[in-house]
Design an enzyme around this catalytic site. Structure first.
Site, short mmCIF file in Angstrom:
data_model
loop_
_atom_site.label_atom_id
_atom_site.label_comp_id
_atom_site.label_asym_id
_atom_site.label_seq_id
_atom_site.Cartn_x
_atom_site.Cartn_y
_atom_site.Cartn_z
N ASP A 1 0.86 -1.19 0.00
CA ASP A 1 0.00 0.00 0.00
C ASP A 1 0.90 1.24 0.00
O ASP A 1 2.03 1.16 -0.48
CB ASP A 1 -0.95 -0.03 1.20
CG ASP A 1 -2.29 0.64 0.90
OD1 ASP A 1 -2.27 1.84 0.55
OD2 ASP A 1 -3.34 -0.01 1.02
N HIS A 12 2.33 1.86 -3.19
CA HIS A 12 1.37 2.78 -3.80
C HIS A 12 1.86 4.22 -3.72
O HIS A 12 1.08 5.16 -3.85
CB HIS A 12 0.00 2.66 -3.13
CG HIS A 12 -0.70 1.35 -3.40
ND1 HIS A 12 -1.96 1.06 -2.95
CD2 HIS A 12 -0.29 0.24 -4.07
CE1 HIS A 12 -2.31 -0.16 -3.32
NE2 HIS A 12 -1.31 -0.68 -4.00
#
Length: 487
Positions: A293, A316
């Protein structure tokens, strides 16, 4: 007769002096021995007598008397003001009953060592090298005396997955440091989250039958949380495989993060590397983060954050947000990211807000960032949504005063490298682009940069050209003044 009398007097005087010398030497030895044997026991080395532990520790073997070649400046000497302050107050969890075999629950030993160390200035709680310590969900409470250090040189790990998690323990957090000031979390060891079984729960995204996501609850613990604390340092540790967020700072002020290694697999869900919210005055330096993430996520209530010399990816990217969920107010200001590398990531530097929120994001600087095969290198998304049911709203978090300078490298051609999707109601303003050069990693550009209701200037030509960025300021900026805030 006179000579004999003088000779006898001389013998008596010599004998008397010899006895006095021996007596003084004996007293000196006794004093040193007393200082050594009275040193508090829950340590490696020795403890300054002026700051003994107020908690009675388990008995340990007495410290041996110093040898004849030990001098008071030697740290192994048993007392006095010349002790090495770095080794002065060490509370080894092994002395409090920890086993360190990777299967025994060592929670009680860590709590006992913490309670003792907490009451001594500049104390060190030590989890020694070559041991594996398993502890369950624990809150390490403050306030404590200043200068406390939690030093992990071995391995500190969670229970092995949700089936081994004690039912009475919170499934939302593992280690919490609460109400502390001037504390350091450091060491040469590893914090292991054993996240694999948590990631495979059927309530996780696409982990159910045939790639579905089953309904929750789906609680998973964040590994390390600092809550309502100040003047914190986290340095040198390897943190890996968290069930959820690796490290969180909530309601803190004055945070230094340096030389961390954070890692989990690319597809591990919701495993943000470092997350901060309601936290001010933060520095994140010289760290490497790879996870499933955001490598760093900055939530509402944050200001004066500096991120430098950080390598992200796979991840991310570095995200501001998400902000404004459930029509909430979010205030973020004065964030700087410089001299960073982002590679093999779904996003580069991102601002994400929900429709319907309020507040402001202002004073952001992204400077000297190398992109390597990154999708969405530069993105503002004010329509962030986790489902298809989100409606367009009449209010939004305002976004302005954003600078992108010297951002170069390669992008994944599945998405445009620059994407400014700003609110219909409140435009993004004062965006500055300078020395932005982004080339396809493979293939050719499929889409041009995208802009919607975005205003700013190009100080130099960008690659690819961003002709959609509007000059000046919008004629009307909605109700931005009502949503602005300062923190």
């Amino acid at each position: 007769m006179e000579k004999i009398f003088l000779l006898l007097c001389l013998i008596i005087i010599i004998t008397s002096n010899s006895i006095n010398v021996d007596a003084r030497h004996h007293i000196s030895k006794k004093t040193k021995s007393k200082k050594v044997n009275n040193a508090p026991s829950p340590i490696e080395g020795s403890v300054n007598e002026s700051s003994p532990s107020p908690v009675s520790p388990p008995p340990v073997s007495p410290v041996s008397s110093p040898s004849s070649n030990v001098v008071p400046s030697d740290p192994s000497y048993g007392g006095g003001p010349t002790l090495n302050p770095e080794e002065d107050c060490i509370f080894d969890v092994m002395e409090y009953g920890a086993v360190g075999d990777g299967s025994t629950d060592d929670t009680e030993a860590f709590v006992a060592a913490w309670k003792a160390a907490c009451q001594v200035e500049s104390a060190v709680l030590l989890a020694p090298a070559d041991r594996i310590f398993m502890i369950t969900s624990t809150i390490f409470y403050g306030p404590c005396k200043p200068g406390l250090e939690f030093r992990v040189n071995g391995v500190l790990m969670t229970p092995e997955g949700p089936d081994c998690w004690p039912k009475e323990d919170s499934k939302r957090q593992w280690i919490v440091f609460y109400k502390l000031d001037n504390m350091t979390f450091t060491g040469t060891g590893t914090i292991e989250g054993n996240g694999e079984k948590w990631w495979e729960l059927p309530c996780k995204p696409h982990r159910g039958p045939n790639g579905s996501t089953l309904p929750g609850p789906c609680d998973s613990p964040s590994m390390i949380r600092f809550f309502m604390s100040s003047n914190l340092t986290v340095r040198g540790l390897r943190i890996q495989n968290s069930p959820m967020f690796h490290m969180k700072f909530d309601g803190c002020e004055g945070v230094l993060i340096d030389q961390l290694s954070i890692s989990s697999p690319k597809l591990s869900p919701n495993t943000d590397g470092i997350h901060i919210e309601d936290t001010k005055s933060v520095g994140i330096y010289n760290s490497v983060i790879a996870n499933g993430d955001d490598c760093i996520s900055i939530g509402p209530g944050c200001s004066n954050v500096e991120i430098e010399a950080v390598t992200c990816g796979p991840s991310h990217g570095i995200s501001i947000g998400s902000l404004g969920v459930h029509n909430s107010q979010a205030c973020v200001s004065n964030i700087t990211v410089r001299n960073a590398i982002i590679r093999d990531s779904d996003n580069g530097v991102r601002i994400k807000t929900w429709q319907g929120g309020s507040g402001s994001v202002t004073g952001l600087s992204f400077d000297t960032i190398q992109m390597e095969n990154v999708r969405n290198c530069i993105i503002i998304d004010q329509y962030y949504c986790l489902s298809k049911g989100c409606r367009n709203e009449t209010s939004a978090v305002s976004v302005g005063d954003i600078s992108y300078r010297n951002i170069k490298g390669t992008y994944d051609v599945r998405s445009a490298p620059i994407h400014f999707a700003c609110s219909d109601t409140i435009a993004c303003t004062n965006i500055t682009m300078s020395e932005v050069e982004l080339l396809p990693h493979e293939g050719e550009l499929m889409e041009d940069p995208f802009c919607w209701n975005a205003y700013g200037i190009q100080q130099t030509l960008t690659i690819p050209p961003i002709d959609c960025l509007q000059d000046g300021m919008p004629l009307a900026s909605g109700e931005a003044v009502d949503y602005s805030c300062s923190i």
